[in-house]
Motif scaffolding. Structure first.
Motif, short mmCIF file in Angstrom:
data_model
loop_
_atom_site.label_atom_id
_atom_site.label_comp_id
_atom_site.label_asym_id
_atom_site.label_seq_id
_atom_site.Cartn_x
_atom_site.Cartn_y
_atom_site.Cartn_z
N UNK A 15 36.18 41.89 23.30
CA UNK A 15 35.87 42.81 22.21
C UNK A 15 34.77 43.79 22.62
N UNK A 16 33.79 43.29 23.36
CA UNK A 16 32.71 44.17 23.84
C UNK A 16 33.26 45.20 24.82
N UNK A 17 34.10 44.77 25.74
CA UNK A 17 34.67 45.69 26.72
C UNK A 17 35.51 46.76 26.02
N UNK A 18 36.27 46.38 25.02
CA UNK A 18 37.07 47.34 24.27
C UNK A 18 36.15 48.35 23.55
N UNK A 19 35.05 47.87 23.02
CA UNK A 19 34.10 48.75 22.34
C UNK A 19 33.48 49.74 23.32
N UNK A 20 33.11 49.27 24.50
CA UNK A 20 32.52 50.16 25.52
C UNK A 20 33.54 51.22 25.94
N UNK A 21 34.80 50.83 26.06
CA UNK A 21 35.85 51.78 26.45
C UNK A 21 36.02 52.88 25.40
N UNK A 22 35.84 52.54 24.14
CA UNK A 22 35.93 53.55 23.09
C UNK A 22 34.73 54.50 23.15
N UNK A 23 33.59 54.00 23.59
CA UNK A 23 32.39 54.83 23.72
C UNK A 23 32.44 55.73 24.95
N UNK A 24 32.97 55.18 26.04
CA UNK A 24 32.97 55.89 27.33
C UNK A 24 34.30 55.63 28.03
N UNK A 25 35.12 56.63 28.12
CA UNK A 25 36.47 56.47 28.66
C UNK A 25 36.48 56.15 30.16
N UNK A 26 35.50 56.62 30.89
CA UNK A 26 35.57 56.55 32.35
C UNK A 26 34.72 55.44 32.96
N UNK A 27 34.43 54.42 32.21
CA UNK A 27 33.65 53.32 32.81
C UNK A 27 34.45 52.64 33.91
N UNK A 28 33.74 52.04 34.82
CA UNK A 28 34.38 51.28 35.89
C UNK A 28 34.02 49.81 35.77
N UNK A 29 34.94 49.01 36.22
CA UNK A 29 34.78 47.55 36.16
C UNK A 29 34.91 47.01 37.58
N UNK A 30 34.11 46.00 37.88
CA UNK A 30 34.19 45.32 39.17
C UNK A 30 34.42 43.83 38.93
N UNK A 31 35.38 43.25 39.64
CA UNK A 31 35.49 41.79 39.60
C UNK A 31 35.80 41.24 40.99
N UNK A 32 35.34 40.01 41.18
CA UNK A 32 35.46 39.35 42.48
C UNK A 32 35.88 37.90 42.29
N UNK A 33 36.93 37.51 42.98
CA UNK A 33 37.42 36.13 42.92
C UNK A 33 37.73 35.65 44.34
N UNK A 34 37.68 34.35 44.51
CA UNK A 34 37.89 33.77 45.85
C UNK A 34 38.94 32.66 45.82
N UNK A 35 39.86 32.76 44.88
CA UNK A 35 40.90 31.73 44.78
C UNK A 35 41.97 31.95 45.84
N UNK A 36 42.69 30.87 46.16
CA UNK A 36 43.79 30.94 47.12
C UNK A 36 44.76 29.80 46.89
N UNK A 37 45.97 30.01 47.34
CA UNK A 37 47.01 28.98 47.25
C UNK A 37 47.25 28.40 48.62
N UNK A 38 47.06 27.10 48.74
CA UNK A 38 47.26 26.37 49.99
C UNK A 38 48.69 25.83 50.02
N UNK A 39 49.14 25.27 51.15
CA UNK A 39 50.47 24.66 51.19
C UNK A 39 50.62 23.56 50.15
N UNK A 40 51.83 23.35 49.66
CA UNK A 40 52.09 22.30 48.68
C UNK A 40 51.53 20.96 49.17
N UNK A 41 51.10 20.15 48.21
CA UNK A 41 50.47 18.86 48.53
C UNK A 41 51.28 17.72 47.93
N UNK A 42 51.25 16.54 48.55
CA UNK A 42 51.96 15.39 47.99
C UNK A 42 51.22 14.81 46.79
#
Length: 455
Positions: free
Chosen positions: A228-255
């Motif tokens: 809801x906050x992000x949506x509100x900020x977007x209404x205030x400022x159309x050109x904001x930028x967002x940064x996100x970082x994740x380190x997830x990965x899929x390994x080979x199937x496991x028993x």
């Protein structure tokens, strides 16, 4: 002795049942569970000693061994069904923030990677945001307005739906399919509003499904409060930028394994009634409601029958399914083996809607079967169960349906479930011991009736 009238339908009929005898048996089941039940004790160990149980993890393996050992105490036999499962890991804590707001500066957001998402790696993803609520909006915007940007799916669950699972069903496609839909138009990443009804600070994870031959975008969930906050900020400022970082990965199937325990039937041992829940959970918390509760309630059905000395006519199985959350491999394998071995399941019951106060059962079955189960409703009403009207069953038992097996879901009160579902809040302290026990007894009572009268 009061006897219910025979109910007729078509060429068949529902055998009469002895209400007073069944009232007594069901009272015994509830009394045993509410005075000497072990469901909460088992859940306490599973959640606090083993904890989160994401498929392929060491803790999931520990849960398998715990379930096998525990059910040896109150079953005739226990065996494991091998199954290969996805092995996705979250990696280090995710980061998400608005980085260039003229009014607010840098705004940190509570986010987490969606299950099975690819990671961004240390470089992260930066971009302008396009907010949409539906796939139709996405299509109308098209590549011209989406390419190179981050798509923000912000459709809330409908708060007017009394059945919260209906509200969930009306919103969850954006989590499951949104990343691939956004990728069709050249997006670089996806943010999805958490699947929750309340204003919450914590995000909800949950699985996504990438579409074959479409680029895989990294995807995160954002807490409802920050959505809801992000949506509100977007209404205030159309050109904001967002940064996100994740380190997830899929390994080979496991028993891994499904854990199966049973009490052999005395008259019809080849007719099987299965009760179950899924042993795996997401990695953010203990998986108490989802689905530790369903596992221990299913286990408790066997223990209750042993404790009260009930010898079932038919074989009663409790199954702890593996990998419901991000693959359904356990349920699919169980059904495959049942068909291969030509096993005759006369009913399958699953508890996967939390350990809250019992309200009834859902059913996906023929009309004669539904009518027969509904005829037992007066026996459950003294315990607060009155809703037998809805379709439904459970994800893990669903693969049995094509084999003609009636699918039944334990239905507890749903109003609090999505406060905890797939979040760090799904911990033992959110489970009421009494509500959990009432659910276990309710499932055992239904199994007793199916066993006694058949379907």
């Amino acid at each position: 002795m009061r006897v219910f009238l025979v109910l007729l339908f078509g060429m068949g009929c529902i055998p009469a049942f002895s209400q007073s005898a069944d009232e007594s048996a069901i009272r015994q089941i509830y009394s045993e569970e509410l005075s000497r039940g072990r469901s909460y004790q088992m859940l306490e160990y599973l959640t606090t000693e083993i904890g989160a149980r994401l498929s392929g993890s060491p803790s999931a393996a520990a849960a398998v061994e715990w379930g096998r050992h525990e059910m040896q105490n109150f079953s005739d036999s226990v065996f494991l069904q091998p199954v290969m499962v996805p092995h996705w890991i979250r990696g280090q804590k995710e980061v998400g923030r608005v980085i260039n707001s003229k009014k607010r500066g840098v705004v940190e957001m509570n986010v987490c990677a969606l299950g099975m998402s690819v990671g961004t790696g240390p470089a992260g993803v930066t971009g302008n945001i396009v907010e949409v609520k539906t796939f139709d909006e996405l299509k109308q915007l098209g590549e011209k307005h989406i390419k190179g940007k981050i798509v923000f799916f912000n459709r809330p669950m409908d708060p007017t739906k009394i059945n919260t699972f209906e509200a969930y069903g009306g919103a969850v496609e954006q989590r499951a399919l949104g990343p691939s839909e956004a990728a069709k138009y050249g997006a670089t990443g996806v943010i999805v509003r958490s699947m929750g009804l309340n204003q919450e600070d914590y995000p909800h994870t949950g699985g996504l499904r990438y579409t074959l031959n479409i680029p895989k975008l990294p995807a995160i969930a954002i807490s409802t409060k920050h959505a809801d906050l992000l949506s509100k900020i977007l209404k205030e400022e159309k050109d904001i930028q967002f940064y996100f970082e994740t380190h997830c990965e899929t390994l080979p199937d496991a028993p891994s394994f499904n854990v199966v325990a049973e009490i052999k039937g005395t008259e019809f041992p080849n007719e099987i009634i299965v009760v179950g829940g899924h042993l795996d959970s997401w990695d953010l918390a203990q998986g108490a409601h989802d689905d530790g509760a369903g596992c221990v309630q299913s286990m408790e059905v066997l223990r209750l029958f042993k404790a009260i000395g009930y010898k079932p006519k038919r074989t009663i199985r409790a199954v702890l399914f593996m990998n419901e959350e991000n693959g359904l491999r356990g349920g699919l394998e169980y059904a495959r083996l049942a068909e291969l071995k030509k096993e005759k399941h006369i009913a399958a019951i699953e508890s996967d809607d939390g350990g809250f106060t019992p309200r009834g059962f859902t059913m996906t079955a023929t009309e004669p079967v539904r009518t027969k189960i509904k005829s037992w409703k007066p026996l459950f009403e003294p315990y607060g169960l009155s809703d037998f009207s809805n379709e439904g069953g459970g994800a893990d038992i669903g693969p049995l349906q094509p084999q003609g097996v009636p699918i039944i879901g334990f239905l507890p009160d749903s109003q609090r479930y999505f406060d905890y579902h797939h979040t760090k809040e799904d911990t033992l302290d959110k489970v009421s011991k009494r509500e959990l026990e009432l659910g276990a007894a309710s499932m055992a009572a239904l199994v007793y009736l199916i066993d006694k009268y058949g379907l």
